[in-house]
Design an enzyme around this catalytic site. Structure first.
Site, PDB file in Angstrom:
ATOM      1  N   LYS A 117     -83.761 -46.882 -57.667  1.00 26.06           N
ATOM      2  CA  LYS A 117     -83.475 -45.452 -57.600  1.00 26.06           C
ATOM      3  C   LYS A 117     -84.150 -44.689 -58.756  1.00 26.06           C
ATOM      4  O   LYS A 117     -84.594 -45.298 -59.740  1.00 26.06           O
ATOM      5  CB  LYS A 117     -81.958 -45.248 -57.606  1.00 26.06           C
ATOM      6  CG  LYS A 117     -81.263 -45.792 -56.339  1.00 26.06           C
ATOM      7  CD  LYS A 117     -79.777 -45.483 -56.338  1.00 26.06           C
ATOM      8  CE  LYS A 117     -79.094 -45.975 -55.067  1.00 26.06           C
ATOM      9  NZ  LYS A 117     -77.663 -45.603 -55.020  1.00 26.06           N
ATOM     10  N   TYR A 142     -79.579 -41.325 -46.018  1.00 24.08           N
ATOM     11  CA  TYR A 142     -78.143 -41.508 -46.274  1.00 24.08           C
ATOM     12  C   TYR A 142     -77.277 -40.773 -45.254  1.00 24.08           C
ATOM     13  O   TYR A 142     -76.148 -40.385 -45.571  1.00 24.08           O
ATOM     14  CB  TYR A 142     -77.805 -41.036 -47.683  1.00 24.08           C
ATOM     15  CG  TYR A 142     -78.049 -42.061 -48.773  1.00 24.08           C
ATOM     16  CD1 TYR A 142     -77.354 -43.276 -48.792  1.00 24.08           C
ATOM     17  CD2 TYR A 142     -78.940 -41.812 -49.814  1.00 24.08           C
ATOM     18  CE1 TYR A 142     -77.546 -44.204 -49.801  1.00 24.08           C
ATOM     19  CE2 TYR A 142     -79.140 -42.741 -50.840  1.00 24.08           C
ATOM     20  CZ  TYR A 142     -78.428 -43.939 -50.824  1.00 24.08           C
ATOM     21  OH  TYR A 142     -78.605 -44.863 -51.825  1.00 24.08           O
ATOM     22  N   ASN A 179     -76.764 -45.184 -60.067  1.00 22.55           N
ATOM     23  CA  ASN A 179     -76.426 -46.600 -60.187  1.00 22.55           C
ATOM     24  C   ASN A 179     -77.593 -47.534 -59.905  1.00 22.55           C
ATOM     25  O   ASN A 179     -77.419 -48.665 -59.472  1.00 22.55           O
ATOM     26  CB  ASN A 179     -75.193 -46.922 -59.344  1.00 22.55           C
ATOM     27  CG  ASN A 179     -75.420 -46.655 -57.876  1.00 22.55           C
ATOM     28  OD1 ASN A 179     -76.516 -46.267 -57.464  1.00 22.55           O
ATOM     29  ND2 ASN A 179     -74.404 -46.868 -57.067  1.00 22.55           N
ATOM     30  N   HIS A 239     -80.263 -49.647 -54.648  1.00 17.35           N
ATOM     31  CA  HIS A 239     -79.660 -49.626 -53.305  1.00 17.35           C
ATOM     32  C   HIS A 239     -79.910 -50.962 -52.628  1.00 17.35           C
ATOM     33  O   HIS A 239     -80.960 -51.577 -52.835  1.00 17.35           O
ATOM     34  CB  HIS A 239     -80.284 -48.514 -52.449  1.00 17.35           C
ATOM     35  CG  HIS A 239     -79.908 -48.619 -50.998  1.00 17.35           C
ATOM     36  ND1 HIS A 239     -78.734 -48.096 -50.503  1.00 17.35           N
ATOM     37  CD2 HIS A 239     -80.521 -49.235 -49.946  1.00 17.35           C
ATOM     38  CE1 HIS A 239     -78.646 -48.375 -49.206  1.00 17.35           C
ATOM     39  NE2 HIS A 239     -79.719 -49.057 -48.846  1.00 17.35           N
ATOM     40  N   GLU A 289     -82.649 -48.986 -42.046  1.00 13.85           N
ATOM     41  CA  GLU A 289     -83.295 -48.650 -43.327  1.00 13.85           C
ATOM     42  C   GLU A 289     -84.702 -49.240 -43.480  1.00 13.85           C
ATOM     43  O   GLU A 289     -85.572 -48.599 -44.073  1.00 13.85           O
ATOM     44  CB  GLU A 289     -82.400 -49.133 -44.478  1.00 13.85           C
ATOM     45  CG  GLU A 289     -81.089 -48.357 -44.524  1.00 13.85           C
ATOM     46  CD  GLU A 289     -80.088 -48.920 -45.525  1.00 13.85           C
ATOM     47  OE1 GLU A 289     -80.374 -49.944 -46.176  1.00 13.85           O
ATOM     48  OE2 GLU A 289     -79.005 -48.317 -45.656  1.00 13.85           O
TER      49      GLU A 289
HETATM   50  N1  UDP Z   1     -72.084 -42.491 -54.568  1.00 12.94           N
HETATM   51  C1  UDP Z   1     -71.639 -41.440 -55.353  1.00 12.94           C
HETATM   52  N2  UDP Z   1     -70.285 -41.252 -55.508  1.00 12.94           N
HETATM   53  C2  UDP Z   1     -69.369 -42.062 -54.906  1.00 12.94           C
HETATM   54  C3  UDP Z   1     -69.820 -43.118 -54.106  1.00 12.94           C
HETATM   55  C4  UDP Z   1     -71.188 -43.307 -53.952  1.00 12.94           C
HETATM   56  O1  UDP Z   1     -72.440 -40.694 -55.901  1.00 12.94           O
HETATM   57  O2  UDP Z   1     -68.162 -41.850 -55.076  1.00 12.94           O
HETATM   58  C5  UDP Z   1     -73.540 -42.695 -54.383  1.00 12.94           C
HETATM   59  C6  UDP Z   1     -74.072 -43.917 -55.137  1.00 12.94           C
HETATM   60  O3  UDP Z   1     -75.410 -43.628 -55.580  1.00 12.94           O
HETATM   61  C7  UDP Z   1     -74.043 -44.968 -54.060  1.00 12.94           C
HETATM   62  C8  UDP Z   1     -74.472 -44.155 -52.835  1.00 12.94           C
HETATM   63  O4  UDP Z   1     -73.813 -42.903 -53.018  1.00 12.94           O
HETATM   64  O5  UDP Z   1     -74.921 -46.051 -54.350  1.00 12.94           O
HETATM   65  C9  UDP Z   1     -74.074 -44.738 -51.505  1.00 12.94           C
HETATM   66  O6  UDP Z   1     -72.678 -45.026 -51.526  1.00 12.94           O
HETATM   67  P1  UDP Z   1     -72.132 -46.395 -50.948  1.00 12.94           P
HETATM   68  O7  UDP Z   1     -70.653 -46.284 -50.851  1.00 12.94           O
HETATM   69  O8  UDP Z   1     -72.882 -46.763 -49.713  1.00 12.94           O
HETATM   70  O9  UDP Z   1     -72.456 -47.440 -52.136  1.00 12.94           O
HETATM   71  P2  UDP Z   1     -73.508 -48.660 -52.220  1.00 12.94           P
HETATM   72  O10 UDP Z   1     -73.631 -49.238 -50.843  1.00 12.94           O
HETATM   73  O11 UDP Z   1     -74.805 -48.092 -52.723  1.00 12.94           O
HETATM   74  O12 UDP Z   1     -72.895 -49.605 -53.213  1.00 12.94           O
HETATM   75 MG    MG Z   2     -74.083 -48.318 -49.050  1.00 12.03          MG
END
Ligand code: UDP
Ligand code: MG
Length: 138
Positions: free
Chosen positions: A10, A50, A113, A116, A127
């Site tokens: 990212k 997303y 974070n 991805h 994806e």
């Molecule tokens: N994210 C965020 N706030 C939240 C949860 C997720 O900004 O409370 C962002 C974060 O960058 C995350 C992405 O949205 O990686 C997609 O969320 P997901 O729940 O799919 O998490 P991941 O699969 O990436 O662990």
């Molecule tokens: Mg996810």
């Protein structure tokens, strides 16, 4: 089962010069890089990537973050690649990420974070072709 999964370094991690470090974590775990490139998404493109999160409160901030700078996108291949990549990444919130995971090492917070990874065969099936035609996957 040999699987393919889509991973993204990212914008926060690209800015930290951590592209190589993230890929190193995957390669050291035995995953094979099958496709790799960098690009800079528009907010609209990040929103389409997303789209499953479009109703979530963090959606707008997330699309803005994901379009703030270049990203590296890669296809990783190996046995059980989808679950293994998720494990190597660590929990979404770096405060919950196990020591040594990519997010424990490089994430700033729950949004920024670092990385991805596809969460299921279904999401990998959306994806991977979002970024790579079959001819670019080796
Ligand atoms: N994210 C965020 N706030 C939240 C949860 C997720 O900004 O409370 C962002 C974060 O960058 C995350 C992405 O949205 O990686 C997609 O969320 P997901 O729940 O799919 O998490 P991941 O699969 O990436 O662990
Ligand atoms: Mg996810």
């Amino acid at each position: 089962m040999v699987q393919r999964t889509l991973s993204i370094v990212k914008p926060d991690a690209v800015k930290k010069n951590a592209v190589g470090a993230v890929i190193r974590c995957f390669e050291d775990a035995g995953l094979r890089v099958a496709a790799l490139k960098m690009l800079h998404l528009s907010a609209e493109e990040a929103g389409r990537f997303y789209v499953v999160h479009r109703e979530r409160p963090f959606y707008k901030d997330l699309t803005s973050f994901m379009s703030e700078g270049p990203i590296a996108v890669l296809v990783l291949e190996g046995p059980d690649a989808i679950a293994r990549v998720r494990k190597i990444m660590g929990a979404t919130n770096p405060r919950d990420a196990a020591p040594g995971t990519i997010r424990a090492l490089y994430a700033e917070n729950i949004e920024r974070n670092a990385v991805h990874g596809s969460d299921s065969e279904g999401s990998a099936g959306y994806e991977i072709p979002f970024f790579f035609p079959e001819i670019e996957i080796h």
